[in-house]
Write an enzyme that holds these catalytic residues in place. Structure first.
Site, PDB file in Angstrom:
ATOM      1  N   GLY A 294      73.859  10.631  47.527  1.00  0.00           N
ATOM      2  CA  GLY A 294      74.833   9.589  47.855  1.00  0.00           C
ATOM      3  C   GLY A 294      74.335   8.175  47.595  1.00  0.00           C
ATOM      4  O   GLY A 294      74.912   7.210  48.103  1.00  0.00           O
ATOM      5  N   GLN A 295      73.286   8.042  46.784  1.00  0.00           N
ATOM      6  CA  GLN A 295      72.754   6.709  46.505  1.00  0.00           C
ATOM      7  C   GLN A 295      73.694   5.954  45.576  1.00  0.00           C
ATOM      8  O   GLN A 295      74.146   6.497  44.559  1.00  0.00           O
ATOM      9  CB  GLN A 295      71.360   6.826  45.872  1.00  0.00           C
TER      10      GLN A 295
ATOM     11  N   ASP B 160      73.732  -4.657  56.360  1.00  0.00           N
ATOM     12  CA  ASP B 160      74.547  -4.024  55.324  1.00  0.00           C
ATOM     13  C   ASP B 160      75.919  -4.715  55.261  1.00  0.00           C
ATOM     14  O   ASP B 160      76.513  -5.052  56.288  1.00  0.00           O
ATOM     15  CB  ASP B 160      74.711  -2.526  55.619  1.00  0.00           C
TER      16      ASP B 160
ATOM     17  N   ASN C 163      69.103   7.609  51.165  1.00  0.00           N
ATOM     18  CA  ASN C 163      69.917   8.344  50.195  1.00  0.00           C
ATOM     19  C   ASN C 163      69.212   8.301  48.842  1.00  0.00           C
ATOM     20  O   ASN C 163      68.781   7.224  48.406  1.00  0.00           O
ATOM     21  CB  ASN C 163      71.308   7.707  50.086  1.00  0.00           C
TER      22      ASN C 163
ATOM     23  N   HIS D 261      65.902   1.801  49.302  1.00  0.00           N
ATOM     24  CA  HIS D 261      66.235   1.145  50.571  1.00  0.00           C
ATOM     25  C   HIS D 261      66.303   2.175  51.690  1.00  0.00           C
ATOM     26  O   HIS D 261      66.694   3.329  51.482  1.00  0.00           O
ATOM     27  CB  HIS D 261      67.557   0.375  50.481  1.00  0.00           C
TER      28      HIS D 261
ATOM     29  N   HIS E 239      68.112   2.888  55.257  1.00  0.00           N
ATOM     30  CA  HIS E 239      69.193   2.505  56.177  1.00  0.00           C
ATOM     31  C   HIS E 239      68.686   2.667  57.604  1.00  0.00           C
ATOM     32  O   HIS E 239      68.129   3.720  57.953  1.00  0.00           O
ATOM     33  CB  HIS E 239      70.403   3.431  56.026  1.00  0.00           C
TER      34      HIS E 239
HETATM   35  P1  AMP Z   1      73.319   3.704  49.268  1.00  0.00           P
HETATM   36  O1  AMP Z   1      74.676   4.298  49.188  1.00  0.00           O
HETATM   37  O2  AMP Z   1      72.350   4.484  50.097  1.00  0.00           O
HETATM   38  O3  AMP Z   1      72.769   3.373  47.897  1.00  0.00           O
HETATM   39  O4  AMP Z   1      73.482   2.349  50.073  1.00  0.00           O
HETATM   40  C1  AMP Z   1      73.771   1.125  49.480  1.00  0.00           C
HETATM   41  C2  AMP Z   1      74.197   0.223  50.596  1.00  0.00           C
HETATM   42  O5  AMP Z   1      74.136  -1.110  50.129  1.00  0.00           O
HETATM   43  C3  AMP Z   1      75.621   0.469  51.091  1.00  0.00           C
HETATM   44  O6  AMP Z   1      75.587   0.769  52.480  1.00  0.00           O
HETATM   45  C4  AMP Z   1      76.329  -0.857  50.798  1.00  0.00           C
HETATM   46  O7  AMP Z   1      77.252  -1.193  51.795  1.00  0.00           O
HETATM   47  C5  AMP Z   1      75.159  -1.825  50.750  1.00  0.00           C
HETATM   48  N1  AMP Z   1      75.386  -3.028  49.973  1.00  0.00           N
HETATM   49  C6  AMP Z   1      75.861  -3.103  48.716  1.00  0.00           C
HETATM   50  N2  AMP Z   1      75.899  -4.390  48.303  1.00  0.00           N
HETATM   51  C7  AMP Z   1      75.406  -5.126  49.342  1.00  0.00           C
HETATM   52  C8  AMP Z   1      75.185  -6.523  49.531  1.00  0.00           C
HETATM   53  N3  AMP Z   1      75.467  -7.431  48.582  1.00  0.00           N
HETATM   54  N4  AMP Z   1      74.684  -6.927  50.725  1.00  0.00           N
HETATM   55  C9  AMP Z   1      74.391  -6.025  51.692  1.00  0.00           C
HETATM   56  N5  AMP Z   1      74.571  -4.694  51.556  1.00  0.00           N
HETATM   57  C10 AMP Z   1      75.085  -4.256  50.401  1.00  0.00           C
END
Ligand code: AMP
Ligand code: ZN
Length: 116
Positions: free
Chosen positions: A95-96, A32, A89, A102, A104
């Protein structure tokens, strides 16, 4: 089918850089960008789904694969015994922020429950 506006589809295609820790025919896993724990890995299917809410009953094998892969990464990177947290999420209240399904995988510190 890749979604041309989706940053995770771009990561899959290599158009946006990422640090991959695992990949196979079904999914890729990468660090991440803004880690919330000492280890913070995202596991995503190669196929685009907007969220868990958009995965139909016929894709149970893919969903199971994401979880089993997370457990395997945890073992391979040596943090399975201490433990970890798996989070999906989903949509606004969940909180998505990135609308490509994806998982986590978080580790390296003690987590509280329920999360905020
Ligand atoms: P969510 O809030 O569950 O949708 O998680 C999205 C996640 O994607 C967050 O933890 C961000 O830090 C991560 N994220 C966003 N852009 C990137 C990227 N380019 N490379 C890696 N992680 C990312
Ligand atoms: Zn996508």
């Amino acid at each position: 089918m890749a979604n041309s506006d989706c940053i995770f589809c771009k990561i899959i295609k290599g158009e946006i850089p990422s640090t991959r820790v695992y990949e196979d025919d079904i999914c890729i896993a990468f660090n991440d960008l803004h880690p919330q724990a000492p280890r913070h890995i995202l596991i995503i299917p190669r196929e685009h789904f907007d969220s868990l809410d958009r995965v139909d009953e016929g894709r149970k094998e893919m969903l199971g694969h994401l979880l089993v892969t997370g457990a395997r990464i945890a073992r391979d990177l040596g943090f399975s015994e201490r433990g970890y947290r798996v989070v999906i999420n989903t949509n606004e209240d969940g909180g998505q922020t990135v609308f490509h399904l994806h998982v986590h995988l978080l580790a390296g510190r003690q987590f509280i429950f329920p999360p905020g």
